[in-house]
Design a protein around this motif. Structure first.
Motif, short mmCIF file in Angstrom:
data_model
loop_
_atom_site.label_atom_id
_atom_site.label_comp_id
_atom_site.label_asym_id
_atom_site.label_seq_id
_atom_site.Cartn_x
_atom_site.Cartn_y
_atom_site.Cartn_z
N GLN A 16 8.44 4.08 0.92
CA GLN A 16 7.41 4.42 -0.20
C GLN A 16 5.99 4.21 1.34
OE1 GLN A 16 6.01 3.97 -3.51
NE2 GLN A 16 8.20 3.26 -4.28
N LEU A 17 6.14 3.12 2.05
CA LEU A 17 5.41 2.49 2.81
C LEU A 17 4.43 3.47 4.46
CD1 LEU A 17 5.72 -0.82 1.76
CD2 LEU A 17 3.61 0.44 1.06
N MET A 32 -2.06 8.30 -1.56
CA MET A 32 -1.98 7.59 -2.27
C MET A 32 -2.09 5.35 -2.31
SD MET A 32 -0.23 9.63 -5.10
CE MET A 32 -0.50 8.49 -6.65
N LEU A 33 -0.86 5.37 -1.11
CA LEU A 33 -1.34 4.12 -1.19
C LEU A 33 -2.30 3.20 -0.33
CD1 LEU A 33 2.55 3.75 0.69
CD2 LEU A 33 1.37 2.76 -1.67
N THR A 34 -2.38 4.38 0.57
CA THR A 34 -3.83 3.73 1.63
C THR A 34 -5.07 3.51 0.36
OG1 THR A 34 -4.13 6.00 2.17
CG2 THR A 34 -3.55 4.24 3.46
N ALA A 35 -5.59 4.23 -1.13
CA ALA A 35 -6.04 4.33 -1.65
C ALA A 35 -6.01 2.99 -2.90
CB ALA A 35 -6.31 5.39 -2.80
N LEU A 36 -5.29 1.97 -2.64
CA LEU A 36 -4.93 0.84 -3.61
C LEU A 36 -5.91 0.24 -3.75
CD1 LEU A 36 -0.73 0.67 -3.33
CD2 LEU A 36 -2.67 1.18 -5.54
N ASP A 55 -8.72 -2.16 -6.53
CA ASP A 55 -8.97 -2.81 -6.51
C ASP A 55 -6.84 -4.12 -6.27
OD1 ASP A 55 -10.92 -4.26 -6.54
OD2 ASP A 55 -11.64 -4.48 -8.64
N ILE A 56 -6.15 -3.22 -6.10
CA ILE A 56 -4.98 -4.12 -5.68
C ILE A 56 -4.45 -3.64 -3.97
CG2 ILE A 56 -2.40 -2.69 -6.05
CD1 ILE A 56 -3.52 -1.01 -7.57
N ALA A 84 2.19 1.51 7.08
CA ALA A 84 0.97 2.90 6.21
C ALA A 84 -0.64 2.19 6.32
CB ALA A 84 1.42 4.01 5.53
N VAL A 85 0.15 0.74 5.40
CA VAL A 85 -0.72 -0.34 5.29
C VAL A 85 -0.67 -1.17 5.19
CG1 VAL A 85 -1.84 1.38 2.78
CG2 VAL A 85 0.42 -0.03 2.63
N PRO A 86 -1.50 -2.60 5.19
CA PRO A 86 -1.52 -3.50 5.10
C PRO A 86 -0.33 -4.06 4.31
CG PRO A 86 -3.30 -3.41 5.42
CD PRO A 86 -3.01 -1.79 4.38
#
Lengths: 130, 98, 121
Positions: free
Chosen positions: C49-50, C67-71, C75-76, C97-99
């Protein structure tokens, strides 16, 4: 003990939907409380009042309705998952200009917030997955 | 103490691997539905490296339905639906692997 | 809601082939809106997913990566991945894509212990 159940599985094609019912019935008969059953994904199909299983197969919609009536359980169907699978109450049928509503009595369409609330207020949350 | 519920046969090996990697001492595993096939003695090797503190259960309705009554490995305790409910009470949380 | 239970969502499903990954994030965002602390753990195929560089335009479906970058806006911030599952797919942190926090497989059990409720997708 206060339980909430999350049912992801189709009442037609997966045993897991029936396992969830057996668990609920067993827990209630043992004196536990089912705070809420939350139907998500294909699990929402259980709330389609037009489901007509053959005589020799179990009828999960009717079984849940009877159980909910006897024990006053909240049967909540995820509205987003339900509407896209064609399970509509009167409001949604009007909103999307469909011929008829088909949400079975005893079930209620609502949002994922009801799942969050169930997690917050229950001692145990048990997922029955497909 | 966590109860791990698993409902797929050992054909879904990665699901078993993920569950086994998530176990703590004193956790319990309950195999249900097609998971009951995991209680066949032929699959003992899946569970052999677990610590003794991890308890293994399989659901009676599912073993009986599948012709497994006489074939369940001695590693497993066969339990009924009431004991299933009790297990979910005795453990502080339940994780479903499906 | 007075009771702020912490939630761990374990993701084992790749995106696009099924809607499990999407359902998982919808639940995560909802719980976060209700101010419940949410952590996400990606194991097995869930690590897929990442991946960065997702281009689902031809599938006419929402971009999971977006959607992941919006987390963080919800506050997720606690996303965990196991190093062994990354390795299994030949991936490194630059592919993501995200830390995320990269953890050892043996830490999964602690994550489960540290949260009040565990959901799996």
């Amino acid at each position: 003990m206060k339980f909430s159940l999350v049912v992801h599985s189709s009442p037609i094609s997966q045993q897991s939907a029936a396992t969830a019912f057996r668990f609920a019935k067993t827990a209630l008969e043992a004196g536990h409380e089912i705070f809420r059953v939350f139907y998500y994904g294909d699990g929402v199909l259980v709330a389609n009042s037009q489901i007509a299983p053959p005589q020799d197969e179990i009828n999960l919609p009717e079984m849940w309705q009877a159980l909910a009536k006897q024990y006053d359980i909240d049967l909540v169907v995820c509205i987003a998952a339900a509407v896209k699978r064609g399970v509509l109450d009167d409001n949604e049928a009007k909103r999307y200009e469909k011929d008829a509503a088909n949400l079975a009595a005893g079930f209620e369409l609502s949002g994922l917030g009801q799942l969050a609330e169930a997690i917050a207020l229950s001692d145990r949350v048990i997922t029955f997955g497909a | 103490m966590t109860l791990h519920l698993l409902n797929k046969s050992p054909q879904s090996m990665s699901l078993y691997s993920n569950m086994l990697a998530s176990l703590s001492d004193n956790d319990s595993i309950l195999l249900i539905e097609d998971g009951a096939y995991g209680a066949l003695s032929a699959h003992n090797k899946i569970f052999k490296s677990l610590p003794d503190t991890v308890s293994l259960f399989v659901l009676r309705a599912d073993t009986e339905a599948r012709g497994l009554s006489e074939r369940v490995s001695a590693l497993f305790e066969v339990i009924d639906d009431n004991q299933f409910v009790e297990l979910t009470c005795q453990n502080v949380k339940v994780v479903s692997w499906y | 809601m007075s009771d702020k239970k912490s939630i761990l969502i374990i993701n084992q499903s790749a995106p696009y082939g099924s809607n499990k990954a999407r359902e998982s994030l919808d639940v995560a965002l909802t719980c976060a809106i209700f101010e419940m602390p949410v952590s996400l753990l990606f194991i097995g195929d869930g690590v897929l997913q990442l991946l960065n560089g997702q281009q689902p335009e031809a599938l006419q479906t929402k971009k999971h990566e977006a959607m992941l970058t919006a987390l963080p806006m919800y506050d997720i911030d606690c996303l965990y991945v196991t190093s062994s599952d990354l390795k299994q797919h030949g991936l490194q942190s630059e592919d993501l894509a995200v830390p995320v926090k990269i953890v050892e497989q043996k830490q999964i059990a602690s994550l489960i212990q540290q949260h009040d409720t565990v959901l799996t997708y």
